[in-house]
Enzyme design. Sequence first.
Site, PDB file in Angstrom:
ATOM      1  N   ASN A 152      25.109  53.323 -29.144  1.00  0.00           N
ATOM      2  CA  ASN A 152      24.504  54.181 -28.134  1.00  0.00           C
ATOM      3  C   ASN A 152      24.447  55.648 -28.525  1.00  0.00           C
ATOM      4  O   ASN A 152      23.696  56.413 -27.945  1.00  0.00           O
ATOM      5  CB  ASN A 152      25.264  54.051 -26.814  1.00  0.00           C
ATOM      6  CG  ASN A 152      26.760  54.147 -26.988  1.00  0.00           C
ATOM      7  OD1 ASN A 152      27.374  53.350 -27.710  1.00  0.00           O
ATOM      8  ND2 ASN A 152      27.363  55.129 -26.360  1.00  0.00           N
ATOM      9  N   SER A 200      22.900  45.720 -19.391  1.00  0.00           N
ATOM     10  CA  SER A 200      22.982  46.524 -18.173  1.00  0.00           C
ATOM     11  C   SER A 200      21.588  47.002 -17.790  1.00  0.00           C
ATOM     12  O   SER A 200      20.883  47.593 -18.615  1.00  0.00           O
ATOM     13  CB  SER A 200      23.895  47.728 -18.407  1.00  0.00           C
ATOM     14  OG  SER A 200      23.884  48.574 -17.286  1.00  0.00           O
ATOM     15  N   CYS A 327      31.890  64.818 -23.446  1.00  0.00           N
ATOM     16  CA  CYS A 327      31.992  65.811 -22.381  1.00  0.00           C
ATOM     17  C   CYS A 327      32.103  65.142 -21.019  1.00  0.00           C
ATOM     18  O   CYS A 327      32.612  65.709 -20.070  1.00  0.00           O
ATOM     19  CB  CYS A 327      30.802  66.758 -22.398  1.00  0.00           C
ATOM     20  SG  CYS A 327      29.235  65.915 -22.540  1.00  0.00           S
TER      21      CYS A 327
HETATM   22  C1  PLP Z   1      25.800  52.335 -21.047  1.00  0.00           C
HETATM   23  C2  PLP Z   1      26.560  51.423 -21.923  1.00  0.00           C
HETATM   24  C3  PLP Z   1      27.560  50.578 -21.410  1.00  0.00           C
HETATM   25  C4  PLP Z   1      27.992  50.617 -19.969  1.00  0.00           C
HETATM   26  O1  PLP Z   1      27.037  50.133 -19.080  1.00  0.00           O
HETATM   27  P1  PLP Z   1      27.155  50.543 -17.524  1.00  0.00           P
HETATM   28  O2  PLP Z   1      26.201  49.636 -16.842  1.00  0.00           O
HETATM   29  O3  PLP Z   1      26.777  51.976 -17.442  1.00  0.00           O
HETATM   30  O4  PLP Z   1      28.564  50.286 -17.122  1.00  0.00           O
HETATM   31  C5  PLP Z   1      28.198  49.727 -22.280  1.00  0.00           C
HETATM   32  N1  PLP Z   1      27.873  49.683 -23.575  1.00  0.00           N
HETATM   33  C6  PLP Z   1      26.930  50.478 -24.115  1.00  0.00           C
HETATM   34  C7  PLP Z   1      26.606  50.359 -25.559  1.00  0.00           C
HETATM   35  C8  PLP Z   1      26.245  51.371 -23.302  1.00  0.00           C
HETATM   36  O5  PLP Z   1      25.317  52.172 -23.840  1.00  0.00           O
END
Ligand code: PLP
Length: 395
Positions: A152, A200, A327
Amino acid sequence: MSVYMDNNATTYMKKEVLDAMLPYYTDIFGNASSKFYKTGRDAEQALYKLRESVAKNIGAAHANEIYFTGSGCEADNWALKGIAFANKGKGNHIITSKIEHHAILHTCEYLEKHGFEVTYLDVDEYGVVKPETVENAITENTILISIMTANNEIGTIEPIREISEIAKKHKIIFHTDAVQAIGHMPINVQELGVDMLSLSAHKFHGPKGVGMLYIRNGVKIDNLIHGGGQERGKRAATENLAGIAGLAKALEIATDNLDENIAKLTKLRDRLIKGIQESIPYCRLNGALGDKRLCNNANFSFKYVEGESILMMLDMKGVAASSGSACASGSLDPSHVLLAIGLPHEIAHGSLRLSVGDDTTEEDVDYVLEVLPPIIKRLRDMSPLYEDVLKGDNK
Ligand SMILES: *Cc1c(COP(=O)(O)O)cnc(C)c1O
């Protein structure tokens, strides 16, 4: 001018997605567990259809391998804790990487406090988990391997198929966090060979607060949420039918338009990367290159400046972006991902993540390319370190 370039953090929700959700708040409002009257059965049937649609769009063999959750974090927590506790009798060793999302890393730290051992694999300078490092880390106590599909922060796409082969060979359960991958690369759980996969909805233009864990039939997993018998007894809580409808719709749109979306986002990403490299000296592109990189992610380190200062000045120009620093947690520690690819602390501090989305235009990219170079220059002009560099260069 207002430009949103933080699509790795979250995305706007599409109108079609909202439209698909609305009936489940008002008309089909029944509890999917209430089977003695039609309103409940309607909800149950709708839920089944949505589950089938999600299964089809991630290439799952059966609809009953789809388990809806309250977020990507919950799916990751469940995968790790659920497998760890269900397989306690077999072993206590888990393999993951140093660049996972905190949903994985902090869950692993929690499991370490409860008697499990975790190996955090190193990555190479591009953020790639080398399959051989996975194989070398396996012991007779290894019960689970969890490696993310794509990172990410720096966008690196991991060799999931190769790692799943290794897991299969050693009969170890393999989970992948595909939260960033959906909508940005083809995802088919059977082709990837994974046993579990998290996603997600809000990362691909769906609603916040709804996620999914794919669990291949035959994988034994403990519950994380105890209560009623929903999700085939595996995850209690009355189903968030509207949210699930939103997830299913967003996934359908992402899957149907995958190729054009990848082409469009890649073009925007590359325009951004090239423009920054051409206009700003002493910058470093973090993460993998070309098709080994998420089509919507750019991550740069700028020597002699602080990431937070860049973000504040971009915000004043109407640009939303993110820095490598954690942050969000209120700490000024540099990102664990940037440290893991070998950046020294001072360079990891000066990082900027720009992530494009399906409403990003070329004009947006050009606007960022117009405002960013003077911001970096201004910040460097205030840096005593940079003054030394300039003196050295002028000699
Ligand atoms: C955003 C993210 C999550 C968490 O997902 P949420 O629905 O915000 O809890 C987990 N893993 C990665 C790689 C992400 O980018």
